[in-house]
Write a protein that holds these residues in place. Sequence first.
Motif, PDB file in Angstrom:
ATOM      1  N   UNK A 131      38.404  31.715  39.038  1.00 28.66           N
ATOM      2  CA  UNK A 131      38.463  30.986  40.306  1.00 28.66           C
ATOM      3  C   UNK A 131      37.623  31.660  41.376  1.00 28.66           C
ATOM      4  N   UNK A 132      37.619  33.003  41.372  1.00 30.18           N
ATOM      5  CA  UNK A 132      36.812  33.748  42.345  1.00 30.18           C
ATOM      6  C   UNK A 132      35.474  34.190  41.762  1.00 30.18           C
ATOM      7  N   UNK A 133      35.320  34.032  40.445  1.00 31.38           N
ATOM      8  CA  UNK A 133      34.143  34.492  39.712  1.00 31.38           C
ATOM      9  C   UNK A 133      33.972  35.998  39.841  1.00 31.38           C
ATOM     10  N   UNK A 134      35.086  36.681  40.051  1.00 28.10           N
ATOM     11  CA  UNK A 134      35.076  38.140  40.122  1.00 28.10           C
ATOM     12  C   UNK A 134      36.132  38.712  39.200  1.00 28.10           C
ATOM     13  N   UNK A 135      36.596  39.915  39.533  1.00 29.09           N
ATOM     14  CA  UNK A 135      37.622  40.583  38.741  1.00 29.09           C
ATOM     15  C   UNK A 135      38.886  40.742  39.580  1.00 29.09           C
ATOM     16  N   UNK A 136      40.038  40.639  38.912  1.00 25.41           N
ATOM     17  CA  UNK A 136      41.329  40.884  39.554  1.00 25.41           C
ATOM     18  C   UNK A 136      42.001  42.055  38.872  1.00 25.41           C
ATOM     19  N   UNK A 137      42.968  42.658  39.560  1.00 25.91           N
ATOM     20  CA  UNK A 137      43.656  43.827  39.022  1.00 25.91           C
ATOM     21  C   UNK A 137      45.162  43.700  39.233  1.00 25.91           C
ATOM     22  N   UNK A 138      45.902  43.976  38.180  1.00 25.37           N
ATOM     23  CA  UNK A 138      47.353  44.107  38.231  1.00 25.37           C
ATOM     24  C   UNK A 138      47.712  45.514  37.786  1.00 25.37           C
ATOM     25  N   UNK A 139      48.998  45.822  37.801  1.00 25.19           N
ATOM     26  CA  UNK A 139      49.444  47.135  37.365  1.00 25.19           C
ATOM     27  C   UNK A 139      50.555  47.040  36.342  1.00 25.19           C
ATOM     28  N   UNK A 140      50.653  48.044  35.495  1.00 22.36           N
ATOM     29  CA  UNK A 140      51.767  48.194  34.558  1.00 22.36           C
ATOM     30  C   UNK A 140      52.238  49.647  34.634  1.00 22.36           C
ATOM     31  N   UNK A 141      53.511  49.822  34.980  1.00 20.85           N
ATOM     32  CA  UNK A 141      54.143  51.140  34.974  1.00 20.85           C
ATOM     33  C   UNK A 141      54.833  51.319  33.624  1.00 20.85           C
TER      34      UNK A 141
ATOM     35  N   UNK B 203      49.154  52.151  34.731  1.00 21.79           N
ATOM     36  CA  UNK B 203      47.957  51.533  34.144  1.00 21.79           C
ATOM     37  C   UNK B 203      47.449  50.424  35.065  1.00 21.79           C
ATOM     38  N   UNK B 204      46.168  50.428  35.344  1.00 21.26           N
ATOM     39  CA  UNK B 204      45.535  49.324  36.054  1.00 21.26           C
ATOM     40  C   UNK B 204      44.919  48.387  35.026  1.00 21.26           C
ATOM     41  N   UNK B 205      45.311  47.121  35.090  1.00 16.74           N
ATOM     42  CA  UNK B 205      44.820  46.114  34.144  1.00 16.74           C
ATOM     43  C   UNK B 205      43.851  45.200  34.882  1.00 16.74           C
ATOM     44  N   UNK B 206      42.610  45.205  34.450  1.00 16.31           N
ATOM     45  CA  UNK B 206      41.569  44.420  35.099  1.00 16.31           C
ATOM     46  C   UNK B 206      41.211  43.233  34.220  1.00 16.31           C
ATOM     47  N   UNK B 207      40.988  42.085  34.851  1.00 15.27           N
ATOM     48  CA  UNK B 207      40.666  40.885  34.072  1.00 15.27           C
ATOM     49  C   UNK B 207      39.808  39.948  34.907  1.00 15.27           C
ATOM     50  N   UNK B 208      39.051  39.115  34.218  1.00 16.10           N
ATOM     51  CA  UNK B 208      38.157  38.180  34.898  1.00 16.10           C
ATOM     52  C   UNK B 208      38.963  37.087  35.585  1.00 16.10           C
TER      53      UNK B 208
END
Length: 237
Positions: free
Chosen positions: A222-232, A214-219
């Motif tokens: 600090x960058x005023x953009x989106x970041x992405x983490x992962x969950x297996x 699963x790719x978890x996207x969140x605001x």
Amino acid sequence: MLRFEELAYASTPMGELTLRRRHVAAVDADVYEVKLGEEFLMSSLFTVAEEELARLGLSAVEAAGPLDVVVGGLGLGYTAVTALADDRLGSLTVVDALPEVIRWHQQGLLPVSGSLVGDARTRLVHADFFALMRDAPGAHADVPAELHAILLDVDHTPTFTLDASHADLYSEVGMRRLARHLGPGGVFALWSDDPPEEPFLAVLGEVFDVVEGHTVQFANPLTEGMSRNGVYVARRS
């Protein structure tokens, strides 16, 4: 207004460990951060993926409960507290190699400490999670011998570990050792700083019957953009 405050400091075998609180103007809120040496480990500004680790992992468990769950890595406590929100949860064993981190929560230094420590289902255990997984189920008196779920949030990614001794867990042999601690239908879920990668999904596929990335996207304010983490998420049949 106080902009920066060091709440706790300790010299550990892994390096200098610091808990600090600072005011972040971008969100007009106090943020709690953990550093190991010069490396940032975690921040209360970014907890979405840690919470999703618990939600996605436990949602894959089909048992009605009560569930016996282990969280590897206490940190700021967000994965553990999210697991407690699952009504099926019977016991939550949170394993951390650093007694200082456990003490932070016992002293109520973090926003979720009261909810975590004050819940009778919670047990905070000072131990090496990776050594526990190498041992036979039931070898540690404070950890149930058969688990419904193991939720892990310690290393940055399966290939970027905090300590070299962790690396063997992410091999096929390591995953088979971990799987012994899960009962039928048991679930292993892992947080990663990077979105899921095919090599580790393939390792999981050699050991578990159902595997998802699963790719978890969140605001990111600090960058005023989106970041992405992962969950297996991987489940036994």
